[in-house]
Design an enzyme around this catalytic site. Structure first.
Site, PDB file in Angstrom:
ATOM      1  N   HIS A 144       0.840  -1.190   0.000  1.00  0.00           N
ATOM      2  CA  HIS A 144       0.000   0.000   0.000  1.00  0.00           C
ATOM      3  C   HIS A 144       0.883   1.251   0.000  1.00  0.00           C
ATOM      4  O   HIS A 144       2.096   1.164   0.225  1.00  0.00           O
ATOM      5  CB  HIS A 144      -0.941   0.010   1.217  1.00  0.00           C
ATOM      6  CG  HIS A 144      -0.248   0.076   2.529  1.00  0.00           C
ATOM      7  ND1 HIS A 144      -0.077  -1.018   3.353  1.00  0.00           N
ATOM      8  CD2 HIS A 144       0.352   1.112   3.177  1.00  0.00           C
ATOM      9  CE1 HIS A 144       0.583  -0.665   4.437  1.00  0.00           C
ATOM     10  NE2 HIS A 144       0.866   0.628   4.362  1.00  0.00           N
TER      11      HIS A 144
HETATM   12  P1  TYD Z   1      -1.762  -4.003   8.077  1.00  0.00           P
HETATM   13  O1  TYD Z   1      -1.937  -2.591   7.643  1.00  0.00           O
HETATM   14  O2  TYD Z   1      -2.421  -5.069   7.271  1.00  0.00           O
HETATM   15  O3  TYD Z   1      -0.213  -4.326   8.187  1.00  0.00           O
HETATM   16  P2  TYD Z   1       0.935  -4.273   7.042  1.00  0.00           P
HETATM   17  O4  TYD Z   1       0.926  -2.891   6.466  1.00  0.00           O
HETATM   18  O5  TYD Z   1       2.187  -4.561   7.803  1.00  0.00           O
HETATM   19  O6  TYD Z   1       0.684  -5.313   6.021  1.00  0.00           O
HETATM   20  O7  TYD Z   1      -2.236  -4.112   9.597  1.00  0.00           O
HETATM   21  C1  TYD Z   1      -2.593  -5.330  10.224  1.00  0.00           C
HETATM   22  C2  TYD Z   1      -3.762  -5.085  11.170  1.00  0.00           C
HETATM   23  O8  TYD Z   1      -3.409  -4.191  12.225  1.00  0.00           O
HETATM   24  C3  TYD Z   1      -4.960  -4.470  10.483  1.00  0.00           C
HETATM   25  O9  TYD Z   1      -6.119  -5.100  11.022  1.00  0.00           O
HETATM   26  C4  TYD Z   1      -4.938  -3.022  10.894  1.00  0.00           C
HETATM   27  C5  TYD Z   1      -4.289  -3.060  12.257  1.00  0.00           C
HETATM   28  N1  TYD Z   1      -3.488  -1.870  12.589  1.00  0.00           N
HETATM   29  C6  TYD Z   1      -3.878  -1.045  13.638  1.00  0.00           C
HETATM   30  O10 TYD Z   1      -4.903  -1.275  14.299  1.00  0.00           O
HETATM   31  N2  TYD Z   1      -3.103   0.034  13.942  1.00  0.00           N
HETATM   32  C7  TYD Z   1      -1.980   0.332  13.269  1.00  0.00           C
HETATM   33  O11 TYD Z   1      -1.304   1.329  13.592  1.00  0.00           O
HETATM   34  C8  TYD Z   1      -1.586  -0.509  12.163  1.00  0.00           C
HETATM   35  C9  TYD Z   1      -0.351  -0.225  11.354  1.00  0.00           C
HETATM   36  C10 TYD Z   1      -2.380  -1.612  11.867  1.00  0.00           C
END
Ligand code: TYD
Length: 131
Positions: free
Chosen positions: A48
């Site tokens: 992303h």
């Molecule tokens: P995600 O954005 O999928 O992680 P990555 O970018 O590493 O692939 O995040 C995983 C999960 O954690 C998703 O359900 C959103 C949650 N999350 C939060 O609640 N707070 C945060 O600051 C972040 C980065 C993720």
């Protein structure tokens, strides 16, 4: 924009310490900290970009690779030391991969979590940020 940032190690006979202050050692105020660990080595995370969020990624233990793409150039960075980080500004696509078993990826973020700031479709990202 993306670039590596080095952090001075304050080491002495007891071991090492690195201190990172928002707006001094990195170019934004730190509003959120999270860390990624126990990621399988065949998993690719991220996939992303952000409309306005800035982040610094530091692999404080183990190693991982970060692919960054600012819609003009792509570059891959190996993060394998706690003494440097990768600054990723807004408008940069990122993919995190090749996590070692012991990898702990610390992320310093300029904003609180906001799902509406995410751009999760690569074509939408190119459309918005292509130079
Ligand atoms: P995600 O954005 O999928 O992680 P990555 O970018 O590493 O692939 O995040 C995983 C999960 O954690 C998703 O359900 C959103 C949650 N999350 C939060 O609640 N707070 C945060 O600051 C972040 C980065 C993720």
């Amino acid at each position: 924009m993306f670039r590596k940032i080095g952090f001075p190690v304050r080491g002495d006979y007891r071991g090492n310490l690195i201190a990172i202050e928002g707006e001094t050692d990195i170019p934004f105020e730190i509003k959120r900290v999270y860390y990624i660990f126990a990621t399988q080595s065949d998993v690719v995370r991220g996939l992303h970009a952000h409309s306005s969020l800035q982040q610094v990624l530091i692999c404080v233990n183990g190693s991982c690779r970060i692919l960054v793409d600012d819609a003009e150039r792509r570059e891959e960075f190996l993060l394998d030391t706690p003494s440097s980080g990768l600054l990723i500004s807004s408008g940069v696509w990122r993919e995190m991969k090749d996590f070692s078993k012991d990898a702990v990826l610390l992320v310093l973020a300029s904003e609180h979590y906001d799902e509406s700031d995410y751009i999760r479709d690569y074509e939408d990202f190119l459309e918005k940020f292509r130079k």
